[in-house]
Design a protein around this motif. Structure first.
Motif, short mmCIF file in Angstrom:
data_model
loop_
_atom_site.label_atom_id
_atom_site.label_comp_id
_atom_site.label_asym_id
_atom_site.label_seq_id
_atom_site.Cartn_x
_atom_site.Cartn_y
_atom_site.Cartn_z
N ARG A 1 34.33 46.07 40.62
CA ARG A 1 33.33 47.13 40.78
C ARG A 1 31.93 46.53 40.76
NH1 ARG A 1 35.63 51.70 36.52
NH2 ARG A 1 37.61 52.12 37.60
N SER A 2 30.97 47.30 41.25
CA SER A 2 29.57 46.85 41.22
C SER A 2 29.13 46.62 39.77
CB SER A 2 28.67 47.90 41.87
OG SER A 2 29.01 48.07 43.23
N ASN A 3 28.30 45.59 39.58
CA ASN A 3 27.75 45.25 38.25
C ASN A 3 28.84 44.92 37.23
OD1 ASN A 3 25.22 45.91 39.39
ND2 ASN A 3 25.44 48.04 38.73
N SER A 4 29.96 44.40 37.69
CA SER A 4 31.07 44.07 36.76
C SER A 4 30.73 42.90 35.85
CB SER A 4 32.33 43.74 37.55
OG SER A 4 32.83 44.88 38.21
N PHE A 5 29.82 42.02 36.29
CA PHE A 5 29.50 40.82 35.52
C PHE A 5 27.99 40.73 35.34
CE2 PHE A 5 33.24 40.18 38.14
CZ PHE A 5 34.19 39.83 37.19
N SER A 6 27.59 40.21 34.20
CA SER A 6 26.16 40.06 33.97
C SER A 6 25.57 38.98 34.88
CB SER A 6 25.89 39.72 32.50
OG SER A 6 26.64 38.60 32.08
N LEU A 7 26.33 37.89 35.09
CA LEU A 7 25.85 36.80 35.93
C LEU A 7 27.00 36.27 36.79
CD1 LEU A 7 23.28 34.99 36.41
CD2 LEU A 7 24.32 33.35 34.84
N VAL A 8 26.71 36.01 38.06
CA VAL A 8 27.69 35.42 38.97
C VAL A 8 27.16 34.04 39.39
CG1 VAL A 8 28.86 35.60 41.21
CG2 VAL A 8 28.49 37.65 39.82
N ILE A 9 28.01 33.02 39.26
CA ILE A 9 27.63 31.66 39.62
C ILE A 9 28.57 31.17 40.71
CG2 ILE A 9 27.29 29.30 38.81
CD1 ILE A 9 26.94 30.42 35.98
N VAL A 10 27.99 30.70 41.82
CA VAL A 10 28.78 30.24 42.96
C VAL A 10 28.51 28.75 43.19
CG1 VAL A 10 29.40 30.68 45.36
CG2 VAL A 10 28.41 32.50 43.98
N THR A 11 29.57 27.95 43.26
CA THR A 11 29.40 26.52 43.51
C THR A 11 30.25 26.07 44.68
OG1 THR A 11 31.18 25.92 41.98
CG2 THR A 11 28.98 26.07 41.06
N ASP A 12 29.66 25.27 45.56
CA ASP A 12 30.35 24.66 46.71
C ASP A 12 30.85 25.65 47.75
OD1 ASP A 12 30.16 21.88 46.06
OD2 ASP A 12 31.61 22.20 44.47
N ALA A 13 31.34 26.79 47.35
CA ALA A 13 32.05 27.69 48.26
C ALA A 13 31.22 28.09 49.48
CB ALA A 13 32.51 28.94 47.51
N VAL A 14 29.93 28.39 49.29
CA VAL A 14 29.12 28.88 50.42
C VAL A 14 28.89 27.81 51.47
CG1 VAL A 14 27.97 30.67 49.07
CG2 VAL A 14 26.98 28.37 49.16
N PRO B 1 38.31 30.35 45.66
CA PRO B 1 38.20 30.97 46.98
C PRO B 1 39.15 30.46 48.05
CG PRO B 1 36.43 29.42 46.64
CD PRO B 1 37.19 29.47 45.35
N TYR B 2 39.88 29.40 47.78
CA TYR B 2 40.74 28.86 48.84
C TYR B 2 42.18 28.67 48.36
CZ TYR B 2 36.22 28.27 50.98
OH TYR B 2 34.98 28.53 51.48
N GLU B 3 42.39 27.74 47.47
CA GLU B 3 43.72 27.56 46.90
C GLU B 3 43.57 26.92 45.54
OE1 GLU B 3 45.18 23.29 48.62
OE2 GLU B 3 45.36 24.99 49.97
N LEU B 4 44.56 27.10 44.72
CA LEU B 4 44.50 26.63 43.34
C LEU B 4 44.98 25.19 43.26
CD1 LEU B 4 43.64 28.02 40.68
CD2 LEU B 4 46.05 28.43 40.23
N ASP B 5 44.08 24.29 42.85
CA ASP B 5 44.44 22.88 42.72
C ASP B 5 45.01 22.58 41.34
OD1 ASP B 5 43.73 22.13 45.27
OD2 ASP B 5 41.65 21.75 44.73
N GLU B 6 44.46 23.23 40.34
CA GLU B 6 44.85 22.92 38.96
C GLU B 6 46.16 23.64 38.60
OE1 GLU B 6 40.82 22.77 36.55
OE2 GLU B 6 40.81 24.35 38.07
N THR B 7 47.08 22.91 38.05
CA THR B 7 48.38 23.50 37.71
C THR B 7 48.78 23.19 36.27
OG1 THR B 7 49.50 21.52 38.59
CG2 THR B 7 49.22 23.40 40.09
N ASP B 8 47.82 22.81 35.43
CA ASP B 8 48.17 22.52 34.04
C ASP B 8 48.41 23.83 33.29
OD1 ASP B 8 45.68 23.62 33.43
OD2 ASP B 8 44.71 21.67 33.25
N GLY B 9 48.87 23.69 32.05
CA GLY B 9 49.23 24.87 31.27
C GLY B 9 48.08 25.83 31.03
N THR B 10 46.89 25.28 30.78
CA THR B 10 45.72 26.13 30.54
C THR B 10 45.40 26.96 31.77
OG1 THR B 10 44.80 24.54 28.96
CG2 THR B 10 43.29 26.15 29.93
N CYS B 11 45.42 26.32 32.93
CA CYS B 11 45.10 27.03 34.17
C CYS B 11 46.15 28.10 34.48
CB CYS B 11 45.00 26.04 35.33
SG CYS B 11 44.35 26.76 36.85
#
Length: 258
Positions: A149-162, A118-128
């Motif tokens: 779109r609506s209902n695009s994901f079965s589950l949404v998990i939010v951490t820290d951001a709020v 939600p803010y900026e990308l910290d990870e810059t390794d090859g996988t990321c």
């Protein structure tokens, strides 16, 4: 009548470390014994930090930099899998270190995982970089509508951001996150008075974290027409009890918006 010796004063006079002061002054401990005591003390401290934190890495992370709900998610995943079952088949994670979380979720058989940083990308390794290139992880300001779109994901998990959003933006963001969830929304938030992980908050998030009480969140959910998922809450608590899991962050289970 003989007077009882003042042992507390003797210990204080002998030094600030009781184990060392308890030795008679004329019988100095051997170097090996002193080293042994130091090693035992260090192991006890590490064991204390390890207990209740879910692992040594988490223990040192908390000890040095506070609590990260994104890291806590890694500990909570087994309980979430028990609570949501097949609803973990297509997961969207929203929060810092999205690449790490998505990489962990993708290791689970039959699980699709996507991420929003939600803010900026910290990870810059090859996988990321690969996840970003494929569009699996993207950077997006969650104060605005999500590109899904609506209902695009079965589950949404939010951490820290709020924790970094004011009520003005929370009123839009949480319903938007619930909109793209078909089966449920899980929110991990810090406890009031909790030390947050030191991640240059002001430069990255624009404001320090605002840690709110559970009663504040419950009122907010009601005002935002978000309903708590009692079935998921019960299953999660049962799984947590079996594993003696004590979350370091508040975990809220919400129903999707249909």
């Amino acid at each position: 009548m003989s007077r009882r010796p003042n042992t507390s004063r003797r210990l204080a006079d002998a030094g600030s470390i009781p184990f060392i002061g308890a030795f008679h002054p004329k019988s100095r401990p051997s170097p090996l014994l002193s080293i042994g005591l130091v090693v035992v003390g260090a192991l006890l401290i590490i064991g204390y930090l390890y207990h209740g934190s879910g692992g040594a890495a988490d223990a040192f992370s908390r000890f040095e930099g506070g609590v990260s709900c994104t890291s806590e998610l890694q500990r909570a995943l087994p309980m979430l899998q028990k609570a949501y079952g097949d609803s973990m088949r297509k997961v969207l994670h929203v929060g810092p270190d999205a690449c790490s979380v998505v990489s962990t979720l993708l290791k689970e058989e039959g699980t699709e995982a996507w991420g929003v940083e939600p803010y900026e990308l910290d990870e810059t390794d090859g996988t990321c970089k690969s996840l970003v290139y494929k569009g699996i992880v993207r950077v997006a300001d969650i104060k605005f509508p999500l590109p899904y779109r609506s209902n695009s994901f079965s589950l949404v998990i939010v951490t820290d951001a709020v924790d970094y959003l004011s009520p003005k933006y929370l009123n839009k963001t949480l319903p938007e996150l619930a909109r793209v969830a078909a089966d449920g929304l899980v929110v991990l938030s810090g406890y009031p008075g909790q030390q947050r992980a030191k991640v240059a908050e002001l430069s990255k998030f624009g404001r320090p974290a605002k840690l709110r009480s559970s009663s504040w969140w419950v009122r907010f959910f009601v005002q935002s027409s978000l309903e708590e998922n009692e079935v998921a809450i019960k299953k999660f608590e049962q799984a947590a009890s079996k594993r003696s899991y004590q979350p370091a962050c508040q975990i809220f289970h919400l129903k999707p918006l249909h």
